[in-house]
Each structure stands twice: as structure tokens, then as C-alpha cells.
Design a protein around this motif. Structure first.
Motif, PDB file in Angstrom:
ATOM      1  N   THR A 134       0.879  -1.333   0.105  1.00  0.00           N
ATOM      2  CA  THR A 134       0.004   0.159   0.019  1.00  0.00           C
ATOM      3  C   THR A 134       0.858   1.232   0.136  1.00  0.00           C
ATOM      4  O   THR A 134       1.765   1.380   0.787  1.00  0.00           O
ATOM      5  CB  THR A 134      -0.918  -0.033   1.217  1.00  0.00           C
ATOM      6  OG1 THR A 134      -1.634  -1.107   1.240  1.00  0.00           O
ATOM      7  CG2 THR A 134      -1.840   1.149   1.352  1.00  0.00           C
ATOM      8  N   THR A 136       0.641   5.342  -0.055  1.00  0.00           N
ATOM      9  CA  THR A 136      -0.560   6.532   0.153  1.00  0.00           C
ATOM     10  C   THR A 136      -0.009   7.843   0.072  1.00  0.00           C
ATOM     11  O   THR A 136       1.244   8.125   0.406  1.00  0.00           O
ATOM     12  CB  THR A 136      -1.103   6.187   1.448  1.00  0.00           C
ATOM     13  OG1 THR A 136      -1.507   4.923   1.679  1.00  0.00           O
ATOM     14  CG2 THR A 136      -2.226   7.252   1.851  1.00  0.00           C
ATOM     15  N   ASP A 137      -0.618   8.931  -0.420  1.00  0.00           N
ATOM     16  CA  ASP A 137      -0.226  10.277  -0.665  1.00  0.00           C
ATOM     17  C   ASP A 137      -0.394  10.647   0.800  1.00  0.00           C
ATOM     18  O   ASP A 137      -1.278  10.867   1.455  1.00  0.00           O
ATOM     19  CB  ASP A 137      -1.096  11.012  -1.609  1.00  0.00           C
ATOM     20  CG  ASP A 137      -0.579  12.270  -1.720  1.00  0.00           C
ATOM     21  OD1 ASP A 137      -0.329  13.220  -0.771  1.00  0.00           O
ATOM     22  OD2 ASP A 137      -0.651  12.992  -2.598  1.00  0.00           O
ATOM     23  N   THR A 140      -2.849  14.133   1.026  1.00  0.00           N
ATOM     24  CA  THR A 140      -4.360  14.024   0.899  1.00  0.00           C
ATOM     25  C   THR A 140      -4.924  12.250   1.499  1.00  0.00           C
ATOM     26  O   THR A 140      -6.177  12.446   1.668  1.00  0.00           O
ATOM     27  CB  THR A 140      -4.445  13.701  -0.548  1.00  0.00           C
ATOM     28  OG1 THR A 140      -4.096  12.693  -1.194  1.00  0.00           O
ATOM     29  CG2 THR A 140      -4.051  15.098  -1.391  1.00  0.00           C
ATOM     30  N   GLY A 141      -4.121  11.716   1.760  1.00  0.00           N
ATOM     31  CA  GLY A 141      -4.532  10.335   2.280  1.00  0.00           C
ATOM     32  C   GLY A 141      -4.969   9.576   1.133  1.00  0.00           C
ATOM     33  O   GLY A 141      -5.629   8.272   1.536  1.00  0.00           O
ATOM     34  N   THR A 142      -4.692   9.715   0.002  1.00  0.00           N
ATOM     35  CA  THR A 142      -5.357   8.841  -1.449  1.00  0.00           C
ATOM     36  C   THR A 142      -4.290   7.790  -1.461  1.00  0.00           C
ATOM     37  O   THR A 142      -3.123   8.087  -1.332  1.00  0.00           O
ATOM     38  CB  THR A 142      -5.260   9.769  -2.508  1.00  0.00           C
ATOM     39  OG1 THR A 142      -6.091  10.827  -2.259  1.00  0.00           O
ATOM     40  CG2 THR A 142      -5.812   8.908  -3.747  1.00  0.00           C
ATOM     41  N   VAL A 143      -4.836   6.520  -1.325  1.00  0.00           N
ATOM     42  CA  VAL A 143      -4.179   5.300  -1.818  1.00  0.00           C
ATOM     43  C   VAL A 143      -3.598   5.389  -3.333  1.00  0.00           C
ATOM     44  O   VAL A 143      -4.833   5.247  -3.958  1.00  0.00           O
ATOM     45  CB  VAL A 143      -4.818   4.103  -1.177  1.00  0.00           C
ATOM     46  CG1 VAL A 143      -4.168   2.903  -1.752  1.00  0.00           C
ATOM     47  CG2 VAL A 143      -4.932   4.177   0.064  1.00  0.00           C
ATOM     48  N   VAL A 144      -2.738   5.392  -3.507  1.00  0.00           N
ATOM     49  CA  VAL A 144      -1.918   5.132  -4.914  1.00  0.00           C
ATOM     50  C   VAL A 144      -1.808   3.969  -5.420  1.00  0.00           C
ATOM     51  O   VAL A 144      -1.926   3.782  -6.699  1.00  0.00           O
ATOM     52  CB  VAL A 144      -0.841   6.305  -4.991  1.00  0.00           C
ATOM     53  CG1 VAL A 144      -1.513   7.729  -4.980  1.00  0.00           C
ATOM     54  CG2 VAL A 144       0.291   6.224  -4.591  1.00  0.00           C
ATOM     55  N   SER A 146      -2.458  -0.109  -4.147  1.00  0.00           N
ATOM     56  CA  SER A 146      -2.926  -1.295  -3.373  1.00  0.00           C
ATOM     57  C   SER A 146      -2.975  -2.484  -4.125  1.00  0.00           C
ATOM     58  O   SER A 146      -3.704  -2.876  -4.951  1.00  0.00           O
ATOM     59  CB  SER A 146      -4.403  -0.818  -2.724  1.00  0.00           C
ATOM     60  OG  SER A 146      -4.784  -1.869  -2.040  1.00  0.00           O
ATOM     61  N   THR A 173       5.688  15.501  -3.717  1.00  0.00           N
ATOM     62  CA  THR A 173       4.877  14.839  -3.136  1.00  0.00           C
ATOM     63  C   THR A 173       5.510  13.709  -2.204  1.00  0.00           C
ATOM     64  O   THR A 173       6.365  12.946  -2.533  1.00  0.00           O
ATOM     65  CB  THR A 173       3.789  14.191  -4.270  1.00  0.00           C
ATOM     66  OG1 THR A 173       3.148  15.108  -5.011  1.00  0.00           O
ATOM     67  CG2 THR A 173       2.901  13.262  -3.427  1.00  0.00           C
ATOM     68  N   TYR A 175       5.064  10.575   0.181  1.00  0.00           N
ATOM     69  CA  TYR A 175       4.042   9.048   0.159  1.00  0.00           C
ATOM     70  C   TYR A 175       4.573   8.272   1.394  1.00  0.00           C
ATOM     71  O   TYR A 175       5.866   8.588   1.793  1.00  0.00           O
ATOM     72  CB  TYR A 175       4.418   8.304  -1.132  1.00  0.00           C
ATOM     73  CG  TYR A 175       3.850   8.726  -2.358  1.00  0.00           C
ATOM     74  CD1 TYR A 175       2.709   8.981  -2.765  1.00  0.00           C
ATOM     75  CD2 TYR A 175       4.898   9.384  -3.073  1.00  0.00           C
ATOM     76  CE1 TYR A 175       2.566   9.558  -3.966  1.00  0.00           C
ATOM     77  CE2 TYR A 175       4.681  10.062  -4.321  1.00  0.00           C
ATOM     78  CZ  TYR A 175       3.437  10.006  -4.669  1.00  0.00           C
ATOM     79  OH  TYR A 175       2.949  10.646  -5.894  1.00  0.00           O
TER      80      TYR A 175
END
Length: 198
Positions: A134, A136-137, A140-144, A146, A173, A175
Motif C-alpha cells: 500500500t 498512500t499520498d 491527501t490520504g489518497t491510496v495510489v 494497493s 509529493t 508518500y
């Protein structure tokens, strides 16, 4: 049976191998031998052609992939046989894989200039099957990413590291990556973590 060999960045050639089972049936038991049929120069397919056309000879007899499984039929009734059965969920292997590298995760730049998460392969008493990955950004908490990433156990020798591509983001960015090694029984290692920037 096998496909094109893969040459990794370190120059080593990794040849796919095909698994198979050899079975012996006796009145009181069934024996199952797990066989790893290693590819040899006559059974490699390159560029759409077998290296020994038209029918490649399989000179490699393979190697055993661990001890033979023996299913014994002990008992006079079906229920007695079930009660004496060896391979049950309760008797399954409980040993989890482990990362042996002090830093199992690193961020690397790919040949095309992208970013990838490099995973140093874990070890297991039998076989690491895959990695739960996994990414994650962190802002933002966005999973990029998975994904379940196979350990490439089907190559001999197995590569020492795996590179998991990370989708391109804005420069700078941040991660966070979390990776667990999982064996064929579902036993999982503690999570390895890494924070890195694009």
C-alpha cells in the motif's frame, strides 16, 4: 511450459520454472511429490520460438520442492479416516515470513525517470508467496497503490528485490509505503514502512 527468461538490472538471468505434482496411489495412502521442473537450454521459449524446435526435449527431471506429502487412510470408517487426517487447518504452518534486511524498503528512480518502491525479499521457512503493498499520498490520504505483488517464486534464482512502480505525482509529493510479506498459508510478516518523496 516456460516462457521467456528475464534479465534483471544486475545482469543475472532468471529462468521461469514450472511446478508439477507426481502422485503415487497405494491402498493405504497417497503420496504427493511436489516437483520443480527447472528450465534448461532446450525448453526455453525466446522470441516466440522454442530453443529446440519443433518439440523441445525436457532433459531436466526437476527437483523436489520440499518433503513429500503423504495422505494416509487410517481408520475403518470415513469418520475415523477424517479424525486421523494429518493435513488440517489446525496443523497448518504458522511461521510468518520475516524481512531480514535492516531497510527492506527503498525508493528508487526507474530507467524511464519514474519512481518505484524497491522491496528487499523476505524469507520464510517454506515460501514467500506475495507482498501486500500500500502506497498512500501522505498529504491527501489518497491510496495510489494497493496491490498484491507476487514474490516471483517461479523464477530460479528468485530475484533479491522487487520494484513496484509508483504513479507519477507532483514533484515533492510525500508518500508512505506499507508492505507485508505473506506466505502460501496466509501468515504475514510485521509491516515494513517507508516515507519518501516524488
Amino acid at each position: 511450459m516456460v516462457t521467456d527468461p528475464v534479465r534483471y538490472a544486475d545482469g543475472r538471468l532468471h529462468v521461469p520454472s514450472g511446478p508439477g505434482l507426481g502422485m503415487r496411489l497405494d491402498p493405504d495412502r497417497t503420496e504427493i511429490a511436489r516437483i520443480n521442473m527447472n528450465a534448461d537450454k532446450h525448453d526455453i521459449r525466446q522470441g516466440g520460438h522454442w530453443s529446440a524446435n519443433p518439440n523441445p526435449p525436457y532433459a531436466s527431471g526437476g527437483t523436489l520442492s520440499g518433503p513429500t506429502w503423504t495422505v494416509r487412510l487410517k481408520g475403518a470408517t470415513n469418520q475415523e479416516i477424517k479424525d486421523n487426517f494429518t493435513y488440517t487447518a489446525a496443523a497448518r504452518n504458522k511461521n510468518a515470513p520475516a524481512f531480514t534486511s535492516p531497510r527492506p524498503l527503498t525508493a528508487v528512480t526507474t530507467a524511464t525517470g519514474g519512481r518505484a518502491l524497491r522491496v528487499a525479499q523476505a524469507t520464510d521457512d517454506q515460501m514467500v508467496h506475495h507482498y501486500d503493498v500500500t502506497v498512500t499520498d501522505a498529504t491527501t490520504g489518497t491510496v495510489v497503490v494497493s496491490s498484491k505483488v507476487l514474490s516471483e517464486y517461479f523464477f530460479r534464482p528468485r530475484p533479491n528485490t522487487l520494484d513496484v512502480p509508483v504513479p507519477a505525482g507532483a514533484t515533492g509529493t510525500r508518500y508512505t509505503a506499507d508492505v507485508r510479506a505473506v506466505d502460501a498459508y496466509g501468515n504475514a510478516s510485521p509491516t515494513a514502512a517507508l516515507t519518501f518523496t516524488q
